[in-house]
Design a protein around this motif. Sequence first.
Motif, mmCIF file in Angstrom:
data_model
loop_
_atom_site.group_PDB
_atom_site.id
_atom_site.type_symbol
_atom_site.label_atom_id
_atom_site.label_comp_id
_atom_site.label_asym_id
_atom_site.label_seq_id
_atom_site.Cartn_x
_atom_site.Cartn_y
_atom_site.Cartn_z
ATOM 1 N N SER A 1 -58.344 77.518 -12.159
ATOM 2 C CA SER A 1 -57.948 78.882 -11.791
ATOM 3 C C SER A 1 -56.539 78.950 -11.205
ATOM 4 O O SER A 1 -55.895 79.981 -11.295
ATOM 5 N N SER A 2 -56.042 77.871 -10.628
ATOM 6 C CA SER A 2 -54.704 77.891 -10.023
ATOM 7 C C SER A 2 -53.726 76.962 -10.720
ATOM 8 O O SER A 2 -52.638 76.707 -10.211
ATOM 9 N N VAL A 3 -54.104 76.443 -11.862
ATOM 10 C CA VAL A 3 -53.227 75.529 -12.592
ATOM 11 C C VAL A 3 -53.196 75.920 -14.066
ATOM 12 O O VAL A 3 -54.048 76.664 -14.539
ATOM 13 N N ASP A 4 -52.172 75.428 -14.788
ATOM 14 C CA ASP A 4 -52.148 75.774 -16.203
ATOM 15 C C ASP A 4 -51.725 74.637 -17.115
ATOM 16 O O ASP A 4 -51.767 74.800 -18.327
ATOM 17 N N THR B 1 -39.345 60.061 -15.850
ATOM 18 C CA THR B 1 -38.379 59.321 -16.652
ATOM 19 C C THR B 1 -39.011 57.986 -17.004
ATOM 20 O O THR B 1 -39.948 57.541 -16.351
ATOM 21 N N ASN B 2 -38.511 57.347 -18.017
ATOM 22 C CA ASN B 2 -39.037 56.047 -18.424
ATOM 23 C C ASN B 2 -40.549 56.102 -18.620
ATOM 24 O O ASN B 2 -41.275 55.219 -18.208
ATOM 25 N N SER B 3 -41.006 57.198 -19.232
ATOM 26 C CA SER B 3 -42.436 57.337 -19.476
ATOM 27 C C SER B 3 -42.660 57.983 -20.838
ATOM 28 O O SER B 3 -41.781 58.626 -21.393
ATOM 29 N N THR B 4 -43.857 57.816 -21.346
ATOM 30 C CA THR B 4 -44.260 58.394 -22.621
ATOM 31 C C THR B 4 -45.340 59.425 -22.359
ATOM 32 O O THR B 4 -46.292 59.155 -21.623
ATOM 33 N N VAL B 5 -45.202 60.596 -22.937
ATOM 34 C CA VAL B 5 -46.233 61.618 -22.816
ATOM 35 C C VAL B 5 -47.296 61.340 -23.875
ATOM 36 O O VAL B 5 -47.006 61.300 -25.068
ATOM 37 N N ILE B 6 -48.517 61.130 -23.420
ATOM 38 C CA ILE B 6 -49.641 60.891 -24.325
ATOM 39 C C ILE B 6 -50.227 62.224 -24.779
ATOM 40 O O ILE B 6 -50.599 62.402 -25.929
ATOM 41 N N MET B 7 -50.329 63.187 -23.857
ATOM 42 C CA MET B 7 -50.934 64.477 -24.151
ATOM 43 C C MET B 7 -50.390 65.526 -23.199
ATOM 44 O O MET B 7 -50.138 65.235 -22.034
ATOM 45 N N THR B 8 -50.184 66.742 -23.694
ATOM 46 C CA THR B 8 -49.845 67.894 -22.860
ATOM 47 C C THR B 8 -50.714 69.065 -23.289
ATOM 48 O O THR B 8 -50.853 69.327 -24.481
ATOM 49 N N ASP B 9 -51.296 69.763 -22.318
ATOM 50 C CA ASP B 9 -52.051 70.976 -22.602
ATOM 51 C C ASP B 9 -51.643 72.021 -21.578
ATOM 52 O O ASP B 9 -51.819 71.824 -20.382
ATOM 53 N N ASN B 10 -51.048 73.129 -22.051
ATOM 54 C CA ASN B 10 -50.616 74.180 -21.121
ATOM 55 C C ASN B 10 -51.460 75.443 -21.254
ATOM 56 O O ASN B 10 -50.986 76.544 -21.028
ATOM 57 N N THR B 11 -52.728 75.264 -21.608
ATOM 58 C CA THR B 11 -53.645 76.405 -21.716
ATOM 59 C C THR B 11 -54.870 76.207 -20.827
ATOM 60 O O THR B 11 -55.968 76.639 -21.164
ATOM 61 N N LEU B 12 -54.700 75.548 -19.698
ATOM 62 C CA LEU B 12 -55.844 75.177 -18.870
ATOM 63 C C LEU B 12 -56.593 76.356 -18.277
ATOM 64 O O LEU B 12 -57.753 76.217 -17.900
ATOM 65 N N GLN B 13 -55.955 77.510 -18.181
ATOM 66 C CA GLN B 13 -56.633 78.660 -17.585
ATOM 67 C C GLN B 13 -57.885 79.034 -18.371
ATOM 68 O O GLN B 13 -58.731 79.759 -17.875
ATOM 69 N N TYR B 14 -58.028 78.532 -19.585
ATOM 70 C CA TYR B 14 -59.185 78.829 -20.425
ATOM 71 C C TYR B 14 -60.140 77.640 -20.509
ATOM 72 O O TYR B 14 -61.080 77.652 -21.285
ATOM 73 N N GLY B 15 -59.885 76.604 -19.720
ATOM 74 C CA GLY B 15 -60.707 75.399 -19.762
ATOM 75 C C GLY B 15 -60.096 74.376 -20.702
ATOM 76 O O GLY B 15 -59.119 74.636 -21.390
ATOM 77 N N MET B 16 -60.693 73.193 -20.717
ATOM 78 C CA MET B 16 -60.136 72.126 -21.528
ATOM 79 C C MET B 16 -61.204 71.107 -21.875
ATOM 80 O O MET B 16 -62.082 70.821 -21.081
ATOM 81 N N ASP B 17 -61.087 70.565 -23.076
ATOM 82 C CA ASP B 17 -61.959 69.480 -23.508
ATOM 83 C C ASP B 17 -61.128 68.580 -24.419
ATOM 84 O O ASP B 17 -61.041 68.803 -25.624
ATOM 85 N N TYR B 18 -60.488 67.575 -23.837
ATOM 86 C CA TYR B 18 -59.590 66.685 -24.566
ATOM 87 C C TYR B 18 -60.216 65.301 -24.685
ATOM 88 O O TYR B 18 -60.691 64.747 -23.709
ATOM 89 N N SER B 19 -60.204 64.768 -25.872
ATOM 90 C CA SER B 19 -60.704 63.417 -26.093
ATOM 91 C C SER B 19 -59.873 62.805 -27.214
ATOM 92 O O SER B 19 -59.702 63.422 -28.263
ATOM 93 N N SER B 20 -59.341 61.619 -26.971
ATOM 94 C CA SER B 20 -58.505 60.992 -27.978
ATOM 95 C C SER B 20 -58.450 59.495 -27.769
ATOM 96 O O SER B 20 -58.627 58.995 -26.668
ATOM 97 N N SER B 21 -58.151 58.800 -28.843
ATOM 98 C CA SER B 21 -57.918 57.371 -28.775
ATOM 99 C C SER B 21 -56.424 57.153 -28.661
ATOM 100 O O SER B 21 -55.644 57.740 -29.419
#
Length: 117
Positions: free
Chosen positions: A53-56, A75-95
């Motif tokens: 409710s307070s994050v996105d 910096t010096n990092s790799t983004v594995i996943m980004t989701d900017n729709t959290l206000q609607y919930g989330m269900d992320y699963s990946s290898s």
Amino acid sequence: MTLTYPTSSTLQDLFFNVNPGSLCNPSAMVVFDAGTANTNLELEFSGSASDFSSVDTAVIYYGKPWKNDGSGIPTNSTVIMTDNTLQYGMDYSSSYSYVYNADSGSNIYFVIYGICP
């Protein structure tokens, strides 16, 4: 909200509360050590709309994204996943094909960001 990741051969749940202290900044973080052996990691991240409710935005990083005090820009990092729709919930699963790099360390970071104005 839960995070799961493999440790040995057992999935373990990690729980944490989200209470953003400031908008647009990381408000919660869970870090785990993925070790130095190259492997496939099964990453899962889930939560209902009420959890967010307070994050996105949620981001999963591999590397060294911040200074020890949590300040700075990733910096010096790799983004594995980004989701900017959290206000609607989330269900992320990946290898994720994890390849250890000594310069980046062995940590995987699950980060939640507060809503930006």
